[in-house]
Design a protein around this motif. Structure first.
Motif, PDB file in Angstrom:
ATOM      1  N   HIS A   1      -9.048  -3.223   2.923  1.00 42.19           N
ATOM      2  CA  HIS A   1      -8.055  -2.382   3.594  1.00 42.19           C
ATOM      3  C   HIS A   1      -8.333  -0.907   3.318  1.00 42.19           C
ATOM      4  O   HIS A   1      -8.271  -0.081   4.228  1.00 42.19           O
ATOM      5  CB  HIS A   1      -6.647  -2.758   3.129  1.00 42.19           C
TER       6      HIS A   1
ATOM      7  N   CYS B   1       1.898   4.296   4.535  1.00 38.40           N
ATOM      8  CA  CYS B   1       1.148   3.106   4.929  1.00 38.40           C
ATOM      9  C   CYS B   1       2.059   1.888   4.822  1.00 38.40           C
ATOM     10  O   CYS B   1       2.696   1.660   3.800  1.00 38.40           O
ATOM     11  CB  CYS B   1      -0.097   2.916   4.067  1.00 38.40           C
TER      12      CYS B   1
ATOM     13  N   HIS C   1      -8.313   3.551   5.115  1.00 38.31           N
ATOM     14  CA  HIS C   1      -8.235   4.825   4.396  1.00 38.31           C
ATOM     15  C   HIS C   1      -9.599   5.450   4.126  1.00 38.31           C
ATOM     16  O   HIS C   1      -9.705   6.411   3.365  1.00 38.31           O
ATOM     17  CB  HIS C   1      -7.464   4.633   3.080  1.00 38.31           C
TER      18      HIS C   1
ATOM     19  N   CYS D   1       0.825  -1.213   0.000  1.00 36.50           N
ATOM     20  CA  CYS D   1       0.000   0.000   0.000  1.00 36.50           C
ATOM     21  C   CYS D   1       0.862   1.267   0.000  1.00 36.50           C
ATOM     22  O   CYS D   1       0.489   2.277  -0.590  1.00 36.50           O
ATOM     23  CB  CYS D   1      -0.935  -0.032   1.208  1.00 36.50           C
TER      24      CYS D   1
ATOM     25  N   TRP E   1       1.104  -1.317   5.206  1.00 32.34           N
ATOM     26  CA  TRP E   1       0.349  -2.542   4.904  1.00 32.34           C
ATOM     27  C   TRP E   1       0.752  -3.129   3.557  1.00 32.34           C
ATOM     28  O   TRP E   1       0.989  -2.388   2.605  1.00 32.34           O
ATOM     29  CB  TRP E   1      -1.136  -2.201   4.905  1.00 32.34           C
TER      30      TRP E   1
HETATM   31 ZN   LIG Z   1      -2.926   1.405   3.251  1.00 29.54          ZN
END
Ligand SMILES: [Zn+2]
Length: 58
Positions: free
Chosen positions: A33, A14, A38, A7, A16
């Protein structure tokens, strides 16, 4: 081939990332996600294009 997306390649800061067996499942996880982290209930087309350009085969 599995697909991987980080991400942070699209959203600054971020941490992730996700790996899935195919692009369909990958996008399901990305949309979850995006919604949870977000606050994107739908993902704009321009973001989808960016995401697609960053997906890597692993
Ligand atoms: Zn993210």
């Amino acid at each position: 081939m599995a697909k991987k997306f980080a991400c942070g390649d699209v959203v600054d800061g971020c941490a992730w990332s996700v790996t899935s067996k195919d692009e369909k499942e990958l996008f399901q996880k990305i949309s979850e996600h995006a919604k949870n982290a977000h606050k994107m209930s739908t993902i704009p087309d321009e973001v989808i294009q960016k995401v697609k350009s960053k997906i890597k085969d692993v």
